[in-house]
Motif scaffolding. Structure first.
Motif, PDB file in Angstrom:
ATOM      1  N   ASP A   1       0.829  -1.202   0.000  1.00 52.39           N
ATOM      2  CA  ASP A   1       0.000   0.000   0.000  1.00 52.39           C
ATOM      3  C   ASP A   1       0.866   1.255   0.000  1.00 52.39           C
ATOM      4  OD1 ASP A   1      -2.357  -1.381  -0.037  1.00 52.39           O
ATOM      5  OD2 ASP A   1      -2.696  -1.286   2.122  1.00 52.39           O
ATOM      6  N   ALA A   2       1.952   1.217   0.754  1.00 50.93           N
ATOM      7  CA  ALA A   2       2.855   2.368   0.801  1.00 50.93           C
ATOM      8  C   ALA A   2       3.478   2.607  -0.565  1.00 50.93           C
ATOM      9  CB  ALA A   2       3.941   2.139   1.850  1.00 50.93           C
ATOM     10  N   SER A   3       3.890   1.533  -1.229  1.00 49.78           N
ATOM     11  CA  SER A   3       4.489   1.686  -2.554  1.00 49.78           C
ATOM     12  C   SER A   3       3.475   2.219  -3.552  1.00 49.78           C
ATOM     13  CB  SER A   3       5.045   0.341  -3.038  1.00 49.78           C
ATOM     14  OG  SER A   3       5.676   0.488  -4.295  1.00 49.78           O
ATOM     15  N   ARG A   4       2.247   1.701  -3.522  1.00 51.56           N
ATOM     16  CA  ARG A   4       1.208   2.152  -4.463  1.00 51.56           C
ATOM     17  C   ARG A   4       0.862   3.624  -4.265  1.00 51.56           C
ATOM     18  NH1 ARG A   4      -1.165  -3.307  -4.124  1.00 51.56           N
ATOM     19  NH2 ARG A   4      -2.140  -2.711  -2.160  1.00 51.56           N
ATOM     20  N   ALA A   5       1.044   4.114  -3.045  1.00 53.14           N
ATOM     21  CA  ALA A   5       0.750   5.517  -2.787  1.00 53.14           C
ATOM     22  C   ALA A   5       1.640   6.446  -3.601  1.00 53.14           C
ATOM     23  CB  ALA A   5       0.909   5.824  -1.291  1.00 53.14           C
ATOM     24  N   TYR A   6       2.763   5.919  -4.105  1.00 52.68           N
ATOM     25  CA  TYR A   6       3.693   6.715  -4.909  1.00 52.68           C
ATOM     26  C   TYR A   6       3.493   6.531  -6.412  1.00 52.68           C
ATOM     27  CZ  TYR A   6       6.346   7.809  -0.689  1.00 52.68           C
ATOM     28  OH  TYR A   6       6.741   8.291   0.534  1.00 52.68           O
ATOM     29  N   ASN A   7       2.429   5.847  -6.820  1.00 53.60           N
ATOM     30  CA  ASN A   7       2.168   5.682  -8.245  1.00 53.60           C
ATOM     31  C   ASN A   7       1.671   6.991  -8.856  1.00 53.60           C
ATOM     32  OD1 ASN A   7       2.839   3.033  -7.872  1.00 53.60           O
ATOM     33  ND2 ASN A   7       0.935   2.189  -8.658  1.00 53.60           N
ATOM     34  N   HIS A   8       2.244   7.357  -9.984  1.00 55.39           N
ATOM     35  CA  HIS A   8       1.783   8.497 -10.776  1.00 55.39           C
ATOM     36  C   HIS A   8       1.102   7.933 -12.016  1.00 55.39           C
ATOM     37  CE1 HIS A   8       3.157  12.084  -8.829  1.00 55.39           C
ATOM     38  NE2 HIS A   8       4.435  11.771  -8.879  1.00 55.39           N
ATOM     39  N   SER A   9      -0.211   8.097 -12.122  1.00 62.23           N
ATOM     40  CA  SER A   9      -0.923   7.612 -13.299  1.00 62.23           C
ATOM     41  C   SER A   9      -1.673   8.769 -13.939  1.00 62.23           C
ATOM     42  CB  SER A   9      -1.895   6.492 -12.929  1.00 62.23           C
ATOM     43  OG  SER A   9      -2.556   6.002 -14.071  1.00 62.23           O
ATOM     44  N   ILE A  10      -1.461   8.966 -15.233  1.00 59.82           N
ATOM     45  CA  ILE A  10      -2.172  10.015 -15.957  1.00 59.82           C
ATOM     46  C   ILE A  10      -2.689   9.442 -17.269  1.00 59.82           C
ATOM     47  CG2 ILE A  10      -0.942  11.972 -14.958  1.00 59.82           C
ATOM     48  CD1 ILE A  10       0.861  12.003 -17.375  1.00 59.82           C
ATOM     49  N   SER A  11      -3.802   9.978 -17.738  1.00 59.52           N
ATOM     50  CA  SER A  11      -4.412   9.545 -18.995  1.00 59.52           C
ATOM     51  C   SER A  11      -4.397  10.698 -19.986  1.00 59.52           C
ATOM     52  CB  SER A  11      -5.850   9.071 -18.763  1.00 59.52           C
ATOM     53  OG  SER A  11      -5.876   7.938 -17.910  1.00 59.52           O
ATOM     54  N   ILE A  12      -3.946  10.411 -21.203  1.00 63.64           N
ATOM     55  CA  ILE A  12      -3.917  11.405 -22.272  1.00 63.64           C
ATOM     56  C   ILE A  12      -4.925  10.973 -23.334  1.00 63.64           C
ATOM     57  CG2 ILE A  12      -2.483  12.578 -23.982  1.00 63.64           C
ATOM     58  CD1 ILE A  12      -0.049  11.784 -22.331  1.00 63.64           C
TER      59      ILE A  12
ATOM     60  N   GLY B   1       6.497  15.694 -10.042  1.00 64.79           N
ATOM     61  CA  GLY B   1       5.494  16.477 -10.744  1.00 64.79           C
ATOM     62  C   GLY B   1       6.067  17.283 -11.894  1.00 64.79           C
ATOM     63  N   TRP B   2       7.251  17.844 -11.689  1.00 69.20           N
ATOM     64  CA  TRP B   2       7.916  18.601 -12.746  1.00 69.20           C
ATOM     65  C   TRP B   2       8.185  17.709 -13.957  1.00 69.20           C
ATOM     66  CZ3 TRP B   2       9.645  23.824 -12.264  1.00 69.20           C
ATOM     67  CH2 TRP B   2      10.434  24.274 -13.320  1.00 69.20           C
ATOM     68  N   SER B   3       8.584  16.469 -13.680  1.00 65.81           N
ATOM     69  CA  SER B   3       8.917  15.524 -14.748  1.00 65.81           C
ATOM     70  C   SER B   3       7.698  15.147 -15.579  1.00 65.81           C
ATOM     71  CB  SER B   3       9.538  14.255 -14.149  1.00 65.81           C
ATOM     72  OG  SER B   3      10.698  14.560 -13.408  1.00 65.81           O
ATOM     73  N   LEU B   4       6.535  15.064 -14.948  1.00 62.58           N
ATOM     74  CA  LEU B   4       5.323  14.730 -15.703  1.00 62.58           C
ATOM     75  C   LEU B   4       5.069  15.777 -16.779  1.00 62.58           C
ATOM     76  CD1 LEU B   4       2.920  13.527 -12.865  1.00 62.58           C
ATOM     77  CD2 LEU B   4       4.091  12.129 -14.563  1.00 62.58           C
ATOM     78  N   LYS B   5       5.303  17.032 -16.450  1.00 61.52           N
ATOM     79  CA  LYS B   5       5.130  18.094 -17.442  1.00 61.52           C
ATOM     80  C   LYS B   5       6.107  17.912 -18.597  1.00 61.52           C
ATOM     81  CE  LYS B   5       5.129  23.126 -18.006  1.00 61.52           C
ATOM     82  NZ  LYS B   5       6.055  23.091 -19.162  1.00 61.52           N
ATOM     83  N   ILE B   6       7.341  17.500 -18.298  1.00 66.08           N
ATOM     84  CA  ILE B   6       8.325  17.278 -19.350  1.00 66.08           C
ATOM     85  C   ILE B   6       7.874  16.152 -20.278  1.00 66.08           C
ATOM     86  CG2 ILE B   6      10.693  16.513 -19.811  1.00 66.08           C
ATOM     87  CD1 ILE B   6      11.528  17.935 -17.237  1.00 66.08           C
ATOM     88  N   ILE B   7       7.340  15.077 -19.692  1.00 69.46           N
ATOM     89  CA  ILE B   7       6.830  13.968 -20.507  1.00 69.46           C
ATOM     90  C   ILE B   7       5.731  14.463 -21.444  1.00 69.46           C
ATOM     91  CG2 ILE B   7       5.519  11.811 -20.430  1.00 69.46           C
ATOM     92  CD1 ILE B   7       7.044  11.115 -17.868  1.00 69.46           C
ATOM     93  N   LEU B   8       4.813  15.253 -20.904  1.00 73.31           N
ATOM     94  CA  LEU B   8       3.694  15.753 -21.711  1.00 73.31           C
ATOM     95  C   LEU B   8       4.160  16.749 -22.765  1.00 73.31           C
ATOM     96  CD1 LEU B   8       0.986  16.211 -18.931  1.00 73.31           C
ATOM     97  CD2 LEU B   8       1.207  14.345 -20.574  1.00 73.31           C
TER      98      LEU B   8
ATOM     99  N   LYS C   1      16.058  25.129  -8.592  1.00 78.11           N
ATOM    100  CA  LYS C   1      17.310  25.590  -7.978  1.00 78.11           C
ATOM    101  C   LYS C   1      18.504  25.336  -8.880  1.00 78.11           C
ATOM    102  CE  LYS C   1      19.560  25.733  -3.475  1.00 78.11           C
ATOM    103  NZ  LYS C   1      19.330  27.184  -3.391  1.00 78.11           N
ATOM    104  N   SER C   2      18.471  24.237  -9.625  1.00 79.38           N
ATOM    105  CA  SER C   2      19.598  23.895 -10.486  1.00 79.38           C
ATOM    106  C   SER C   2      19.580  24.655 -11.804  1.00 79.38           C
ATOM    107  CB  SER C   2      19.595  22.391 -10.780  1.00 79.38           C
ATOM    108  OG  SER C   2      18.475  22.040 -11.574  1.00 79.38           O
ATOM    109  N   GLY C   3      18.418  25.214 -12.144  1.00 72.79           N
ATOM    110  CA  GLY C   3      18.299  25.901 -13.426  1.00 72.79           C
ATOM    111  C   GLY C   3      18.142  24.968 -14.607  1.00 72.79           C
ATOM    112  N   LEU C   4      17.883  23.678 -14.335  1.00 74.46           N
ATOM    113  CA  LEU C   4      17.730  22.683 -15.404  1.00 74.46           C
ATOM    114  C   LEU C   4      16.249  22.396 -15.615  1.00 74.46           C
ATOM    115  CD1 LEU C   4      20.600  20.235 -14.377  1.00 74.46           C
ATOM    116  CD2 LEU C   4      20.640  21.949 -16.197  1.00 74.46           C
ATOM    117  N   ALA C   5      15.601  23.268 -16.359  1.00 75.84           N
ATOM    118  CA  ALA C   5      14.155  23.142 -16.545  1.00 75.84           C
ATOM    119  C   ALA C   5      13.780  21.861 -17.275  1.00 75.84           C
ATOM    120  CB  ALA C   5      13.620  24.357 -17.307  1.00 75.84           C
ATOM    121  N   GLY C   6      14.702  21.316 -18.091  1.00 76.33           N
ATOM    122  CA  GLY C   6      14.403  20.109 -18.852  1.00 76.33           C
ATOM    123  C   GLY C   6      14.837  18.826 -18.175  1.00 76.33           C
ATOM    124  N   LEU C   7      15.114  18.887 -16.870  1.00 79.64           N
ATOM    125  CA  LEU C   7      15.599  17.701 -16.150  1.00 79.64           C
ATOM    126  C   LEU C   7      14.440  16.812 -15.729  1.00 79.64           C
ATOM    127  CD1 LEU C   7      18.089  16.297 -14.818  1.00 79.64           C
ATOM    128  CD2 LEU C   7      17.498  17.550 -12.740  1.00 79.64           C
TER     129      LEU C   7
END
Length: 377
Positions: free
Chosen positions: A43-54, A162-169, A304-310
């Motif tokens: 249950d703890a591991s599943r709490a960290y699942n990121h699922s999105i539908s496009i 969350g930042w990475s999800l935007k990069i994927i999209l 903080k790193s200035g790497l918007a595409g990371l």
């Protein structure tokens, strides 16, 4: 057959060791926290699942979409990452076989389609990722009608924030358009070179070692008198053991209200984030009567790193201490909250486990330690 992703050969660094088809780096504090929490139970591991539908409308080249997903994996090392047994190493595989199941619900009735789709999403949310064997990123494609599709992503938070999800999209449409030959869109949406997560991780681990003690001293000073515990009003008895049961409530803010909030913050020299964080703190004071409370605020390391595409997990939760003074105006209070947040942001170099130990926070099985609420914007 599913094609295999081509070999990716990163530059050698002092802290890395190439083991056959893997590149290895030490894990960051943020990754270690999630690794330890995920091993508690399923249950703890599943709490960290990121699922999105496009949802996709119109003609779709499934082969091109599959190739775009493979290119996405090749472009971003974190999506090919797994962990050592003890969680001390992050391992990027140079080759990755990617499976894209395709389901066709187009011949079903509307009710059957919705039921099948919801069942697939539920199965993804219930999936337990193997952090050692991987993969930690997966996708499925569903055909709802002849020209209507939905692409369901699922990935573990330990490799994607969350930042990475935007990069994927942002990246996936560009990769797909480059394969189907939509040159007008390619020119309008050029694809920049991706930042290397393994290179960044090496530097992040070094910074944690160099700045961790300074950050520890800051947090000890911040909570030198006490660590306030927030008691939210409940309509039932708090369980003796916290669970991961949850629900989501969405509330839309009218655009006119949204614009007034932006304007109000700008007049006072505050960002919209600080304005809303201050308002949330006052809301907590109103419903609890507690002037002194802690709000967890996720901070993206990419800023903080200035790497918007990371792309990769680099989010840290900062325990921002808010103290409401009855004599404060909203302007003066929001300035104090902003100062507290930016001080916390500059001292993000120790993990929550060490922070809990440094502050001598006593464990309570019914609560999340240190922070009972979080604010994310």
């Amino acid at each position: 057959m599913t094609p295999e992703l081509g070999f990716w050969r990163p530059a050698q660094h002092d802290l890395s060791t190439v083991l056959g088809r893997e590149t290895v780096r030490p894990t960051s504090n943020a990754q270690k926290e999630i690794f330890s929490a995920s091993l508690t139970d399923s249950d703890a591991s599943r709490a960290y699942n990121h699922s999105i539908s496009i949802f996709l409308e119109g003609p779709l080249d499934v082969d091109a979409l599959y190739s775009a997903l493979l290119n996405l994996l090749q472009r971003h090392e974190a999506l090919r990452g797994v962990f050592s047994q003890d969680g001390e190493e992050f391992r990027v595989r140079e080759t990755r076989v990617f499976s894209l199941p395709v389901e066709d619900y187009s011949l079903q009735t509307e009710a059957e389609r919705q039921s099948s789709y919801q069942r697939l999403v539920r199965n993804e949310l219930d999936h337990v990722f193997d952090l050692i064997q991987g993969p930690l990123f997966r996708a499925a494609l569903v055909r709802l009608a002849p020209a209507s599709w939905v692409l369901v992503f699922n990935c573990h938070h330990i490799v994607v924030d969350g930042w990475s999800l935007k990069i994927i999209l942002d990246d996936l449409p560009r990769l797909y358009n480059s394969l189907v030959g939509d040159f007008q869109l390619i020119r309008a949406l050029p694809l920049k070179k991706a930042a290397s997560f393994v290179d960044y991780l090496e530097q992040a681990v070094l910074r944690e070692k160099e700045l961790g003690d300074d950050s520890s001293r800051f947090w000890k000073a911040t909570f030198s008198d006490s660590v306030p515990l927030l008691d939210l009003p409940l309509d039932r008895q708090r369980p003796s053991m916290r669970t991961y049961e949850s629900a989501r409530e969405d509330y839309k803010i009218k655009r006119a209200v949204y614009e007034r909030l932006k304007e109000m913050g700008a007049r006072r020299g505050n960002s919209q984030f600080v304005t809303l964080l201050s308002a949330f703190s006052l809301f907590l004071y109103r419903i609890t009567g507690q002037r002194d409370h802690v709000i967890g605020v996720p901070a993206a390391g990419q800023i903080k790193s200035g790497l918007a595409g990371l792309l990769g997990h680099d989010a840290r939760v900062l325990p921002v201490r808010c103290q409401v003074d009855a004599g404060d105006s909203f302007e003066s209070f929001s300035k104090k909250v902003g100062d507290r947040f930016f001080e916390a942001f500059e001292n993000q170099w120790i993990g929550i486990p060490r922070l809990i130990q440094d502050l001598n926070v006593q464990p309570d099985p019914a609560r999340v330690p240190l922070m009972s609420v979080m604010f994310n914007f």
